[in-house]
Design a protein around this motif. Sequence first.
Motif, short mmCIF file in Angstrom:
data_model
loop_
_atom_site.label_atom_id
_atom_site.label_comp_id
_atom_site.label_asym_id
_atom_site.label_seq_id
_atom_site.Cartn_x
_atom_site.Cartn_y
_atom_site.Cartn_z
N HIS A 265 78.13 46.36 32.76
CA HIS A 265 78.55 46.51 31.37
C HIS A 265 79.09 47.91 31.08
O HIS A 265 79.89 48.09 30.15
CB HIS A 265 77.41 46.15 30.43
N ASP B 73 88.25 43.15 33.55
CA ASP B 73 88.07 42.00 32.68
C ASP B 73 88.63 40.73 33.33
O ASP B 73 89.83 40.69 33.64
CB ASP B 73 88.78 42.25 31.36
N ARG C 115 82.68 47.50 31.71
CA ARG C 115 83.33 46.71 30.66
C ARG C 115 83.50 47.54 29.39
O ARG C 115 84.52 47.44 28.70
CB ARG C 115 82.49 45.46 30.35
N LEU C 116 82.51 48.37 29.07
CA LEU C 116 82.61 49.25 27.90
C LEU C 116 83.75 50.26 28.07
O LEU C 116 84.52 50.51 27.13
CB LEU C 116 81.28 49.98 27.70
N ALA D 78 80.26 41.39 23.01
CA ALA D 78 81.43 42.23 22.75
C ALA D 78 82.01 42.03 21.35
O ALA D 78 82.43 43.02 20.71
CB ALA D 78 82.49 42.00 23.82
N LYS E 188 77.29 37.25 29.23
CA LYS E 188 76.61 38.06 28.21
C LYS E 188 77.62 38.95 27.50
O LYS E 188 77.57 39.09 26.26
CB LYS E 188 75.51 38.90 28.84
N TRP E 189 78.54 39.55 28.25
CA TRP E 189 79.56 40.39 27.61
C TRP E 189 80.34 39.60 26.58
O TRP E 189 80.62 40.08 25.48
CB TRP E 189 80.50 40.97 28.67
N ASP E 190 80.70 38.37 26.90
CA ASP E 190 81.46 37.55 25.96
C ASP E 190 80.67 37.28 24.68
O ASP E 190 81.27 37.09 23.61
CB ASP E 190 81.85 36.23 26.61
N SER F 109 76.93 38.26 34.26
CA SER F 109 76.88 39.23 33.17
C SER F 109 78.14 39.19 32.31
O SER F 109 78.12 39.66 31.16
CB SER F 109 76.69 40.64 33.73
N ASP F 110 79.21 38.61 32.84
CA ASP F 110 80.41 38.44 32.02
C ASP F 110 80.15 37.47 30.88
O ASP F 110 80.76 37.60 29.81
CB ASP F 110 81.60 37.99 32.87
N ASP G 222 74.25 53.06 27.77
CA ASP G 222 73.76 51.73 28.15
C ASP G 222 72.38 51.91 28.79
O ASP G 222 72.27 52.44 29.90
CB ASP G 222 74.74 51.06 29.12
#
Length: 325
Positions: free
Chosen positions: A137, A61, A140-141, A116, A111-113, A108-109, A129
Amino acid sequence: MIDYTPLYAGLQHTPALRSWLPSLPNQVAAGLAPERWGDLPDWQAAFDSLPDIVPSSVSYDPVVRAGCAGDATSEQLRQLEQQLRALHPWRKGPWSLFDLHIDTEWRSDWKWDRVAPHLDDLDNRLVLDVGCGSGYHCWRLFGAGARRVLGIDPSAKFVAQFYALKKYLGMDKPVDVLPLGIEAIPPQLQAFDTTLSMGVLYHRRSPLDHLRELRETLRPGGQLLLETLVIDGGPGACLVPEGRYAKMRNVWFLPSTATLESWLRKCGFVNPRTVDLDKTRLEEQRSTDWMRFESLVDFLDPDDHSKTVEGHPAPLRATLVAEAP
């Protein structure tokens, strides 16, 4: 190229997925068949030539990161970069291995923000996924608490990229990517606590079939997170491009969010709702030294970025969540 034996052993201790085990090795072998992928020997050579470096730390992260520059010699770093660049193009990230930054096409971070905050608590959950690419991701998951993450993507190059990264992020971690499409998942599996499908629906010739397949991956009460291209409009609105969309040949249906929520209800999901709407920015999807092909700026009308080069509405991405009954 990839030894899935630890995954198969782990699934023996995952009751919800044990029924998939008899067919899974043959499916994986077919997904990585040399006759399907002419460049597979080159990807194998790059994978085999990765230097053996032990990272002093791993984190997820916001950059998925292994080690620092001090963990490796200059020759190891040179060799690492050479082999990773042999797996070009790198589309989803960012990644950092021993301070070698892989600047991927997509941030892609970002999109994660966006997605999430709308995920149920991931602690100890079994997560799928769908269309995961090289697995950003997925990590990140896992970093957010999932007990096991399975990604699926039919592109063998993305799978090769994932395992090149996993060599340093932890081969023992319960995070894996399979060279499969969603059609390979047994019908009515009902195994996963959380399923994500991001950037996939508009590539499906039958979006309702895809939504049904997603529902069948989930246990009762499990959560779907769906992210896809949409258009402005009310119930029933849907764009079906006759030719290309943003230079992509395989774009079939771009519904409005109201239409998509209706589709989700029709496919048996409970309480579908749109939780985020975001126009794709040039800073989020762009060409880089690690992805040297055309990207978003080349797909838009040069005089009017509200439209694609074909005259369609520019990419607008929606995130929706729903539950399996």
